[in-house]
Design an enzyme around this catalytic site. Structure first.
Site, PDB file in Angstrom:
ATOM      1  N   LYS A  71      56.912  64.888  -4.601  1.00 48.19           N
ATOM      2  CA  LYS A  71      57.194  63.450  -4.748  1.00 48.19           C
ATOM      3  C   LYS A  71      58.632  63.149  -4.315  1.00 48.19           C
ATOM      4  N   SER A  74      56.235  59.235  -9.222  1.00 51.23           N
ATOM      5  CA  SER A  74      55.896  59.566 -10.608  1.00 51.23           C
ATOM      6  C   SER A  74      57.161  59.730 -11.432  1.00 51.23           C
ATOM      7  N   ALA A  75      57.062  59.456 -12.714  1.00 50.85           N
ATOM      8  CA  ALA A  75      58.176  59.721 -13.626  1.00 50.85           C
ATOM      9  C   ALA A  75      58.526  61.201 -13.655  1.00 50.85           C
ATOM     10  N   THR A  76      57.640  62.032 -13.145  1.00 52.57           N
ATOM     11  CA  THR A  76      57.916  63.462 -13.105  1.00 52.57           C
ATOM     12  C   THR A  76      59.150  63.766 -12.239  1.00 52.57           C
ATOM     13  N   LYS A  86      47.482  66.281  -7.612  1.00 56.15           N
ATOM     14  CA  LYS A  86      48.352  65.847  -8.719  1.00 56.15           C
ATOM     15  C   LYS A  86      48.393  66.772  -9.932  1.00 56.15           C
ATOM     16  N   TYR A 122      41.430  57.649  -9.269  1.00 53.44           N
ATOM     17  CA  TYR A 122      41.577  56.883 -10.526  1.00 53.44           C
ATOM     18  C   TYR A 122      42.411  55.612 -10.315  1.00 53.44           C
ATOM     19  N   LEU A 140      43.948  63.188   5.283  1.00 52.80           N
ATOM     20  CA  LEU A 140      45.229  62.830   5.920  1.00 52.80           C
ATOM     21  C   LEU A 140      45.779  63.969   6.776  1.00 52.80           C
ATOM     22  N   LEU A 173      46.514  63.886 -21.751  1.00 51.35           N
ATOM     23  CA  LEU A 173      46.166  63.638 -23.150  1.00 51.35           C
ATOM     24  C   LEU A 173      44.920  62.762 -23.335  1.00 51.35           C
ATOM     25  N   PHE A 175      48.084  56.435  -2.095  1.00 54.66           N
ATOM     26  CA  PHE A 175      47.828  57.175  -3.333  1.00 54.66           C
ATOM     27  C   PHE A 175      47.458  58.629  -3.072  1.00 54.66           C
ATOM     28  N   TYR A 185      54.759  70.086  -7.799  1.00 49.81           N
ATOM     29  CA  TYR A 185      54.175  68.740  -7.653  1.00 49.81           C
ATOM     30  C   TYR A 185      55.290  67.687  -7.625  1.00 49.81           C
TER      31      TYR A 185
HETATM   32  P1  NAD Z   1      43.324  60.976  -8.109  1.00 51.31           P
HETATM   33  O1  NAD Z   1      43.221  62.436  -7.844  1.00 51.31           O
HETATM   34  O2  NAD Z   1      42.290  60.336  -8.958  1.00 51.31           O
HETATM   35  O3  NAD Z   1      43.387  60.191  -6.715  1.00 51.31           O
HETATM   36  C1  NAD Z   1      43.959  60.739  -5.554  1.00 51.31           C
HETATM   37  C2  NAD Z   1      42.942  60.561  -4.433  1.00 51.31           C
HETATM   38  O4  NAD Z   1      43.484  61.094  -3.220  1.00 51.31           O
HETATM   39  C3  NAD Z   1      41.630  61.298  -4.701  1.00 51.31           C
HETATM   40  O5  NAD Z   1      40.552  60.407  -4.522  1.00 51.31           O
HETATM   41  C4  NAD Z   1      41.616  62.422  -3.660  1.00 51.31           C
HETATM   42  O6  NAD Z   1      40.302  62.728  -3.261  1.00 51.31           O
HETATM   43  C5  NAD Z   1      42.470  61.820  -2.552  1.00 51.31           C
HETATM   44  N1  NAD Z   1      43.150  62.788  -1.680  1.00 51.31           N
HETATM   45  C6  NAD Z   1      43.941  63.827  -2.045  1.00 51.31           C
HETATM   46  N2  NAD Z   1      44.395  64.458  -0.955  1.00 51.31           N
HETATM   47  C7  NAD Z   1      43.897  63.795   0.127  1.00 51.31           C
HETATM   48  C8  NAD Z   1      44.015  63.978   1.535  1.00 51.31           C
HETATM   49  N3  NAD Z   1      44.719  64.984   2.076  1.00 51.31           N
HETATM   50  N4  NAD Z   1      43.383  63.108   2.345  1.00 51.31           N
HETATM   51  C9  NAD Z   1      42.656  62.100   1.839  1.00 51.31           C
HETATM   52  N5  NAD Z   1      42.495  61.883   0.516  1.00 51.31           N
HETATM   53  C10 NAD Z   1      43.114  62.735  -0.331  1.00 51.31           C
HETATM   54  O7  NAD Z   1      44.775  60.692  -8.696  1.00 51.31           O
HETATM   55  P2  NAD Z   1      45.389  59.379  -9.344  1.00 51.31           P
HETATM   56  O8  NAD Z   1      45.618  59.652 -10.761  1.00 51.31           O
HETATM   57  O9  NAD Z   1      44.608  58.188  -8.950  1.00 51.31           O
HETATM   58  O10 NAD Z   1      46.802  59.360  -8.638  1.00 51.31           O
HETATM   59  C11 NAD Z   1      47.073  58.578  -7.496  1.00 51.31           C
HETATM   60  C12 NAD Z   1      48.503  58.817  -7.051  1.00 51.31           C
HETATM   61  O11 NAD Z   1      49.391  58.498  -8.113  1.00 51.31           O
HETATM   62  C13 NAD Z   1      48.826  60.268  -6.662  1.00 51.31           C
HETATM   63  O12 NAD Z   1      49.723  60.235  -5.577  1.00 51.31           O
HETATM   64  C14 NAD Z   1      49.504  60.815  -7.897  1.00 51.31           C
HETATM   65  O13 NAD Z   1      50.361  61.877  -7.575  1.00 51.31           O
HETATM   66  C15 NAD Z   1      50.244  59.600  -8.386  1.00 51.31           C
HETATM   67  N6  NAD Z   1      50.540  59.616  -9.822  1.00 51.31           N
HETATM   68  C16 NAD Z   1      49.513  59.759 -10.718  1.00 51.31           C
HETATM   69  C17 NAD Z   1      49.785  59.770 -12.081  1.00 51.31           C
HETATM   70  C18 NAD Z   1      48.675  59.937 -13.090  1.00 51.31           C
HETATM   71  O14 NAD Z   1      48.949  60.217 -14.241  1.00 51.31           O
HETATM   72  N7  NAD Z   1      47.414  59.755 -12.753  1.00 51.31           N
HETATM   73  C19 NAD Z   1      51.102  59.626 -12.535  1.00 51.31           C
HETATM   74  C20 NAD Z   1      52.113  59.479 -11.600  1.00 51.31           C
HETATM   75  C21 NAD Z   1      51.824  59.463 -10.243  1.00 51.31           C
HETATM   76  C1  UD1 Z   2      51.839  65.043 -16.991  1.00 47.45           C
HETATM   77  C2  UD1 Z   2      52.518  65.852 -15.918  1.00 47.45           C
HETATM   78  C3  UD1 Z   2      53.355  64.930 -15.057  1.00 47.45           C
HETATM   79  C4  UD1 Z   2      52.488  63.816 -14.495  1.00 47.45           C
HETATM   80  C5  UD1 Z   2      51.812  63.081 -15.642  1.00 47.45           C
HETATM   81  C6  UD1 Z   2      50.878  62.056 -15.126  1.00 47.45           C
HETATM   82  C7  UD1 Z   2      52.864  68.081 -16.887  1.00 47.45           C
HETATM   83  C8  UD1 Z   2      53.856  69.051 -17.411  1.00 47.45           C
HETATM   84  N1  UD1 Z   2      53.353  66.879 -16.545  1.00 47.45           N
HETATM   85  O1  UD1 Z   2      52.826  64.387 -17.765  1.00 47.45           O
HETATM   86  O2  UD1 Z   2      53.938  65.639 -13.999  1.00 47.45           O
HETATM   87  O3  UD1 Z   2      53.276  62.896 -13.754  1.00 47.45           O
HETATM   88  O4  UD1 Z   2      51.055  64.022 -16.412  1.00 47.45           O
HETATM   89  O5  UD1 Z   2      50.379  61.299 -16.176  1.00 47.45           O
HETATM   90  O6  UD1 Z   2      51.693  68.382 -16.755  1.00 47.45           O
HETATM   91  N2  UD1 Z   2      49.400  66.644 -24.834  1.00 47.45           N
HETATM   92  C9  UD1 Z   2      48.822  67.278 -25.913  1.00 47.45           C
HETATM   93  N3  UD1 Z   2      47.571  67.808 -25.757  1.00 47.45           N
HETATM   94  C10 UD1 Z   2      46.883  67.757 -24.569  1.00 47.45           C
HETATM   95  C11 UD1 Z   2      47.487  67.098 -23.469  1.00 47.45           C
HETATM   96  C12 UD1 Z   2      48.752  66.560 -23.633  1.00 47.45           C
HETATM   97  O7  UD1 Z   2      49.405  67.357 -26.978  1.00 47.45           O
HETATM   98  O8  UD1 Z   2      45.757  68.271 -24.498  1.00 47.45           O
HETATM   99  C13 UD1 Z   2      50.720  66.012 -25.020  1.00 47.45           C
HETATM  100  C14 UD1 Z   2      51.795  66.512 -24.068  1.00 47.45           C
HETATM  101  O9  UD1 Z   2      52.477  67.605 -24.626  1.00 47.45           O
HETATM  102  C15 UD1 Z   2      52.666  65.252 -23.935  1.00 47.45           C
HETATM  103  C16 UD1 Z   2      51.670  64.102 -24.052  1.00 47.45           C
HETATM  104  O10 UD1 Z   2      50.543  64.641 -24.715  1.00 47.45           O
HETATM  105  O11 UD1 Z   2      53.569  65.159 -25.002  1.00 47.45           O
HETATM  106  C17 UD1 Z   2      51.238  63.537 -22.708  1.00 47.45           C
HETATM  107  O12 UD1 Z   2      50.757  64.604 -21.888  1.00 47.45           O
HETATM  108  P1  UD1 Z   2      50.083  64.335 -20.466  1.00 47.45           P
HETATM  109  O13 UD1 Z   2      49.043  63.288 -20.587  1.00 47.45           O
HETATM  110  O14 UD1 Z   2      49.678  65.650 -19.900  1.00 47.45           O
HETATM  111  O15 UD1 Z   2      51.256  63.687 -19.586  1.00 47.45           O
HETATM  112  P2  UD1 Z   2      52.744  64.260 -19.309  1.00 47.45           P
HETATM  113  O16 UD1 Z   2      52.945  65.586 -19.887  1.00 47.45           O
HETATM  114  O17 UD1 Z   2      53.677  63.176 -19.685  1.00 47.45           O
END
Ligand code: NAD
Ligand code: UD1
Length: 340
Positions: free
Chosen positions: A152, A124-126, A84, A11, A59, A199, A80, A148
Site C-alpha cells: 500500500k 489502508s490504516a495499516t 489483502k 466486498y 490486472l 473480527l 480496489f 501487505y
Molecule cells: P476483496 O478481496 O473482497 O476485493 C478485492 C477484489 O479484487 C476481489 O474481488 C479480487 O477478486 C480482486 N482482485 C485481486 N487481485 C486482482 C487482480 N490482479 N486483477 C483483478 N482483480 C483482482 O477485498 P475488499 O475488502 O473489498 O478490499 C478492497 C480494497 O480495499 C483492497 O485494495 C484492500 O487492500 C483495501 N482495504 C480493505 C480493507 C478491509 O478491511 N476490507 C481495509 C483497508 C483497505
Molecule cells: C487487520 C489487518 C490490517 C487490515 C485490516 C482490515 C492484521 C494484523 N491487520 O486489521 O492490515 O488493514 O484488518 O480491516 O491482520 N480480533 C480478535 N479475534 C479475531 C479477530 C480479531 O480478537 O478472531 C481482534 C484483533 O486483535 C483486533 C480487532 O479484533 O484488536 C480487529 O481485528 P481485525 O478485524 O483483524 O482488524 P485489524 O487487526 O485492525
C-alpha cells in the site's frame, strides 16, 4: 461519469459499485474473481435496477486490461483490486508485490495512454503501523509492519511521484479503517474464503454455528476492558466516501489523502456484545494471547475528509452489526450457495 471499478466484485467494491449506480454513474467492473463471485455483481444490478458491464480480467494481463480501455470511454478509475490478507503476505511477499504493485503500475500506464487521469486508490490504516498517539491524522509518518502494508505504501509513493511528474492527474488516496457491515438489503456482504481473519466476519460465523467460539486476541492491552480497540466503519459509509472523492476529482486535479473512519474506537468485547444484541444469540469467547503485529488501539481523525469532501460516517456500531448479521443469516454460506 463512466467509471472503471477494479476489484468491483469484492466486498468494498460491490458496495461502492451499487452506490455509483444509484448515483447515476455508468460502471465497468474488472475483476479476476480470485476472492469474489460474479453473483455479487448480479445482485448489485438487481438492487440498483440498472445494469453494469463486467469483464473478467486480471490486472497482471496488460493486453486484456488495455482492451477494456479501448472499448469504453472511461473517465475515472476506482482501484480496489488487491490481495489483502496480512498473514498470507508474510508467507508470499513476492505474490503480494506482484499483484498489488505491478497490477497498479499496469493500470496507471494504460490510463496514461488513454488520457484518463482521475484515480481513487484503496489504501489502508495499516500504512500507519502502530502509532503512539491517537487519533491518527494523515500526516504522521508511515510505518507498515507487514508486506501487505508495504504494498500500500509502495503504491502511495508511486502515485505521489506520478502526480509530481504530471499535475493533470487527480488522485485520491483513501485510507480505510476497519470496514464492516453490509448493504441493509442483506443481499450483498463480506464473504471471506475459509476461516475469517477479521473480527466481525469471525463473530458472524460463530453466530450462524459455523465456528464454535470467538478467539479474543489479548485481554491486557492498555484499553478500558483490556481488548484491542478499532475504528469500525460501515461499508456503505465507506462506499459513499468514494463517491465524494470522485466528485472532488471531477472538479480539480491534485493529490489528496484522506482517512475514512468514524473517529471513535470500540473494543473487541464491545463489538461482540453489539453482535449478541443483533443476533439474539450468545457469542462464546475464548481469550488467547495477542496476535503478533496487532496494535492495542487504532482510530482515525477523519476531519480532513469532512472538511474537504463534505463526507462523514453516519452509521453507528449497532447499524453495522445489524447489517452484518442480516447478510450472514440470509447467506450463511456466502455467495457460493447462490441463494439470497
Ligand atoms: P476483496 O478481496 O473482497 O476485493 C478485492 C477484489 O479484487 C476481489 O474481488 C479480487 O477478486 C480482486 N482482485 C485481486 N487481485 C486482482 C487482480 N490482479 N486483477 C483483478 N482483480 C483482482 O477485498 P475488499 O475488502 O473489498 O478490499 C478492497 C480494497 O480495499 C483492497 O485494495 C484492500 O487492500 C483495501 N482495504 C480493505 C480493507 C478491509 O478491511 N476490507 C481495509 C483497508 C483497505
Ligand atoms: C487487520 C489487518 C490490517 C487490515 C485490516 C482490515 C492484521 C494484523 N491487520 O486489521 O492490515 O488493514 O484488518 O480491516 O491482520 N480480533 C480478535 N479475534 C479475531 C479477530 C480479531 O480478537 O478472531 C481482534 C484483533 O486483535 C483486533 C480487532 O479484533 O484488536 C480487529 O481485528 P481485525 O478485524 O483483524 O482488524 P485489524 O487487526 O485492525
Amino acid at each position: 461519469m463512466k467509471i472503471l471499478v477494479t476489484g468491483g466484485a469484492g466486498y468494498i467494491g460491490s458496495h461502492t459499485t451499487l452506490e455509483l449506480l444509484r448515483a447515476g454513474h455508468d460502471v465497468v467492473v474488472v475483476d479476476n474473481l480470485i476472492n469474489s463471485h460474479e453473483e455479487a455483481l448480479r445482485r448489485v444490478e438487481r438492487l440498483a435496477g440498472r445494469p453494469l458491464a463486467f469483464q473478467k480480467v486480471d490486472l497482471l494481463n496488460k493486453e486484456a486490461l488495455a482492451e477494456v480501455f479501448a472499448a469504453a470511454p472511461i473517465e475515472a478509475v476506482i482501484h480496489f483490486a488487491a490481495l489483502k490478507s496480512v498473514g498470507e503476505s508474510v508467507v508470499q511477499p513476492l505474490r503480494y508485490y506482484q499483484n498489488n504493485v505491478t497490477g497498479t503500475l499496469n493500470l496507471l500506464e494504460i490510463m496514461e495512454r488513454h488520457n484518463v487521469r482521475r484515480f481513487v486508490f484503496s489504501s489502508s490504516a495499516t500504512v500507519y503501523g502502530d502509532p503512539k498517539t491517537m487519533p491518527i491524522t494523515e500526516d504522521i509518518p508511515l510505518s507498515p509492519v507487514n508486506p501487505y502494508g508495504q504494498t500500500k505504501v509502495a503504491v502511495e509513493n508511486i502515485l505521489g511521484d506520478l502526480y509530481r511528474s504530471d499535475d493533470r492527474w487527480g488522485i485520491a488516496i483513501l485510507r480505510y479503517f476497519n470496514p464492516i457491515g453490509a448493504d441493509p438489503s442483506g443481499q450483498i456482504g463480506e464473504d471471506p474464503n475459509g476461516i475469517p481473519n477479521n473480527l466481525v466476519p469471525y463473530i458472524a460465523q460463530v453466530a450462524v454455528g459455523r465456528l464454535p467460539h470467538l478467539p479474543v486476541y489479548g485481554h491486557d492491552y492498555p484499553t478500558p476492558d483490556g481488548t484491542g480497540v478499532r475504528d469500525y466503519i460501515h461499508v456503505v459509509d465507506l462506499a459513499l466516501g468514494h463517491i465524494r472523492a470522485l466528485d472532488k476529482l471531477r472538479g480539480e486535479t491534485g493529490l489528496f489523502v484522506y482517512n475514512l473512519g468514524t473517529g471513535r474506537g470500540y473494543s473487541v468485547l464491545e463489538v461482540a456484545a453489539a453482535f449478541e444484541r443483533a443476533c439474539g444469540r450468545p457469542i462464546p469467547l475464548r481469550v488467547l494471547p495477542p496476535r503478533p503485529g496487532d496494535a492495542a488501539v487504532s482510530y482515525a481523525d477523519p476531519t480532513r475528509a469532512e472538511r474537504e469532501l463534505g463526507w462523514r460516517a453516519e452509521r453507528a456500531l449497532d447499524d453495522m452489526v445489524n447489517d452484518s448479521w442480516r447478510w450472514q443469516s440470509r447467506n450463511p454460506d456466502g455467495y457460493a450457495a447462490g441463494g439470497g
